[in-house]
Design an enzyme around this catalytic site. Sequence first.
Site, PDB file in Angstrom:
ATOM      1  N   THR A  77      62.168  32.119  50.105  1.00 35.99           N
ATOM      2  CA  THR A  77      62.032  33.547  50.410  1.00 35.99           C
ATOM      3  C   THR A  77      60.988  34.240  49.529  1.00 35.99           C
ATOM      4  OG1 THR A  77      63.803  34.086  48.849  1.00 35.99           O
ATOM      5  CG2 THR A  77      64.445  33.798  51.152  1.00 35.99           C
ATOM      6  N   ASP A  78      60.735  33.682  48.328  1.00 36.96           N
ATOM      7  CA  ASP A  78      59.943  34.428  47.335  1.00 36.96           C
ATOM      8  C   ASP A  78      58.530  34.766  47.802  1.00 36.96           C
ATOM      9  OD1 ASP A  78      62.052  34.517  45.604  1.00 36.96           O
ATOM     10  OD2 ASP A  78      61.395  32.828  44.381  1.00 36.96           O
TER      11      ASP A  78
ATOM     12  N   THR B 179      65.162  27.714  48.925  1.00 33.92           N
ATOM     13  CA  THR B 179      66.615  27.728  48.734  1.00 33.92           C
ATOM     14  C   THR B 179      67.340  27.152  49.941  1.00 33.92           C
ATOM     15  OG1 THR B 179      66.432  29.626  47.270  1.00 33.92           O
ATOM     16  CG2 THR B 179      68.562  29.303  48.314  1.00 33.92           C
TER      17      THR B 179
ATOM     18  N   SER C  68      59.211  28.233  46.449  1.00 27.90           N
ATOM     19  CA  SER C  68      58.013  28.959  46.918  1.00 27.90           C
ATOM     20  C   SER C  68      57.444  29.925  45.888  1.00 27.90           C
ATOM     21  CB  SER C  68      58.285  29.668  48.239  1.00 27.90           C
ATOM     22  OG  SER C  68      58.949  30.892  48.039  1.00 27.90           O
TER      23      SER C  68
HETATM   24  N1  ASP Z   1      62.869  30.628  44.637  1.00 28.05           N
HETATM   25  C1  ASP Z   1      63.248  30.333  46.006  1.00 28.05           C
HETATM   26  C2  ASP Z   1      61.994  30.088  46.816  1.00 28.05           C
HETATM   27  O1  ASP Z   1      61.320  31.042  47.128  1.00 28.05           O
HETATM   28  C3  ASP Z   1      64.002  31.490  46.536  1.00 28.05           C
HETATM   29  C4  ASP Z   1      64.477  31.342  47.946  1.00 28.05           C
HETATM   30  O2  ASP Z   1      64.129  30.466  48.695  1.00 28.05           O
HETATM   31  O3  ASP Z   1      65.303  32.210  48.312  1.00 28.05           O
HETATM   32  O4  ASP Z   1      61.685  28.955  47.117  1.00 28.05           O
END
Ligand code: ASP
Length: 310
Positions: A83-84, A4, A50
Site C-alpha cells: 500500500t505504501d 502486506t 513497497s
Molecule cells: N509496507 C507495506 C508495503 O507497502 C505496507 C502495505 O503493503 O500495506 O509493502
Amino acid sequence: MGGTIAGLAASAADSRDYVAAQLLVSDLLAGLTTQASCVLLSEQVAQIDSKDMDLAVWQKLLQRCVHWLAQADVQGLVITHGTDTLEETAFLLQTLLAPRKPVVLTCAMRPANAADADGPRNLRDAVVVAATAGAQGVLAVCAGRVLGAQDVQKVHSSRLDAFSSGEAGDIGRVHQGRVDRQRDWPAPNASQTALLDALLAAPALPRVEILLSHAAACGATVDALADPAVAARHGAPPVRGLVLAGTGGGTVHHELVAALRRAQAAGVRVLRSTRCADGFLQPRPGDEFPVAAGLSPVKARLALMLELLC
Ligand code: ASP
C-alpha cells in the site's frame, strides 16, 4: 510485487508485527475463490515491501505489463502491491501505458495470515474489476472501492479502508461480485511510447526532491538541496527538480521563496503542489513557481522526473 498482502505475521492474533512480501503470488491465488469467469495466470515480478520501490523494479513491472497487455487473449491485469507506494506505481503505469484494458492494483493492510486478513477479499474484488467488460485504465481496488490512478492516495496508516480518491471521487464499488460504477473508467491518454522507452533504458531517474513548506521554514534547506557540490560530496547526482508541497492553496513560506528563486535561476525546475490531502491546485497567470495541476507531491515528483528524462 509483494507487500502486506503477501506478508506474514509472527502470530495470527497480532497483525501489527509482520514482515511484508513473504508469500508467493501463487500462494495468494491458491486460496482465491472468485465468481468471475476467467482463467488466471500468475507471475512473480518482484517480492518487496513497497516502501523500498525503486527504478529497477518499476522497469521490470512495466516490461511485464507491456508483455501481458499485448496478448489478445488477456482481458486485464491484477497486480498485488504494497500500500505504501501503490499510488506512485499506479500513476506511473497510467501515464506510461494508458492501457485500454484494466490494470488493477490491489493490496492489503493486514498480513496474509492475520485472523482478519483483508487481502483475500481485495484480491477477489480486483479480479472482478479486471474481468469486467469495458473496464480500462489503471485502477486500485481496496476495501470494496475502485479508485483511479490519477486520484488514489493512501490517507490512513492503519485503517483497512486506507485510500482516498479525494474530490474526484471513486470510480465505483465492488459489491457481491459486481462493479457498481459511479464515474468513467480512466481514459487512455495519448501514447507515451517514447517516454516509456526512455524510462526502460534509463540507468537512473533524474533526481527530484520533495520539500515541505511549513511554519518557521529555513531557506538554507533549499540552498543545500540545490547545491551540486553538496550532492557530489555525498556521491549523489545533482538535484534537477524540487517539488514544493506548499501550504493550503500552494503557498510558500517567505523564507523559502528567495532560495527557490536562486534554485530556479540555477536551472533547478521548481513545481508546486499542496500538502493538503484534498483539493486541487490550478495554475494562475504569472505564477512564479509553476503548479502541478491536480497532482499530489509524490505524483508531481514523478511527472517532473518523467519530463526531465527526455
Ligand atoms: N509496507 C507495506 C508495503 O507497502 C505496507 C502495505 O503493503 O500495506 O509493502
